[in-house]
Design an enzyme around this catalytic site. Structure first.
Site, PDB file in Angstrom:
ATOM      1  NE  ARG A  52      -4.078  -2.034   1.943  1.00  0.00           N
ATOM      2  CZ  ARG A  52      -5.142  -2.159   2.723  1.00  0.00           C
ATOM      3  NH1 ARG A  52      -5.295  -1.350   3.761  1.00  0.00           N
ATOM      4  NH2 ARG A  52      -6.056  -3.079   2.471  1.00  0.00           N
ATOM      5  CG  ASP A 162     -11.968   9.385   7.791  1.00  0.00           C
ATOM      6  OD1 ASP A 162     -12.776   8.482   8.019  1.00  0.00           O
ATOM      7  OD2 ASP A 162     -10.796   9.175   7.438  1.00  0.00           O
TER       8      ASP A 162
END
Length: 293
Positions: A52, A162
């Site tokens: 990732r 977030d």
């Protein structure tokens, strides 16, 4: 394949698919992520982290993980959101775990509105870990419909936060592919979405009324919280699953302080507060109510 040895004996290996995450850099990343994000990465997560973060290396035009670790040392806050986005999985949908919304629609919001109307108070819900916005906009649909039934103006808002800049951008845009509509009734699709046109052809756009109810802000749950007022309910679903036990305990304690007396905390289907907090009672499926002081 070739390899060179960098500081701290870290092997900076160049494989056929790009650099390989060596021991020292992975050790630094594990400690950094635990400290700043509360996420505990096991050795078994090394390949996942490597895969990732390779995308971040490419985006930043970096040749190895050592350079990326140096960036985190120099500017941890600037890269925090992108790092968290890379190592966590943002899986969300409209009306996921529908029993939570049923409880809000049929019981909690009517009770709150009736009580707060007499008190002249406000109603606040926090979507903590809102991802790309499906959760707070689903909450907004339920809230907007309840406010219409109530028949008078009312100070009601949803805060959506977030850590991920990419997720927040998606939430602010409020534009979704049609396959995201599966959990939404036909009536709500007609009522709360606009058909995309031009570059948004084939997409669905959130109705402006829902946007009015939702405030979207970046927030790291492990850092300071700027909110002054208390919330009637906090949704923190499929977030604490990534945290270690001490981080969960601190977070639940902070949530209790941020809730109104007998306010509600909603967790994800695979999450539990068992043995982690004495501030809440379990009152439903992953639904917790703050104990009266």
């Amino acid at each position: 394949m070739s390899a060179t040895v960098s500081r701290e004996g870290n092997a900076s290996v160049a494989g056929v698919n790009g650099p390989v995450l060596g021991d020292a850099d992975f050790r630094f990343l594990r400690e950094f992520v635990l400290q700043h994000c509360g996420i505990a990465l096991s050795e078994q997560k090394r390949q996942l982290v490597q895969g990732r973060l390779l995308r971040r290396l490419r985006a930043l035009n970096m040749k190895d993980f050592g350079s990326y670790c140096d960036l985190l040392r120099r500017d941890p806050d600037g890269e925090m959101g992108d790092l968290a986005s890379a190592i966590s999985t943002n899986v969300t949908s409209f009306f996921r775990e529908s029993h939570h919304y049923d409880l809000l629609e049929k019981t909690l919001i009517p009770q709150w509105l009736a009580h707060k109307r007499r008190q002249g108070d406000r109603l606040r819900i926090w979507s903590a870990g809102c991802s790309t916005g499906e959760e707070p906009y689903a909450l907004a649909m339920v809230l907007a419909e309840a406010l219409e039934k109530h028949g008078a103006p009312f100070d009601a808002k949803i805060l959506a936060t977030d850590l991920s800049p990419q997720a927040l951008q998606g939430a602010r845009e409020g534009v979704y592919s049609l396959d995201k509509m599966d959990g939404i009734s036909a009536e709500r699709r007609r009522r709360w979405f606009l058909r995309g046109e031009g570059s948004y052809e084939g997409l669905a756009c959130i109705h402006p009324r829902l946007r009015e109810l939702v405030t979207i802000q970046p927030l790291n749950l492990l850092h300071d919280w700027p909110m002054a007022g208390l919330f009637d309910a906090i949704f923190c679903r499929n977030v604490v699953i990534y945290f270690d036990k001490p981080t969960k305990e601190r977070l639940f304690s902070r949530y209790a302080k941020q809730l109104e007396p007998e306010g509600y905390l909603f967790l994800g289907h695979s999450e539990s507060m068992h043995g982690l907090s004495d501030d809440f009672d379990l009152v439903g499926r992953t639904v917790y109510r703050k104990r009266a002081s």
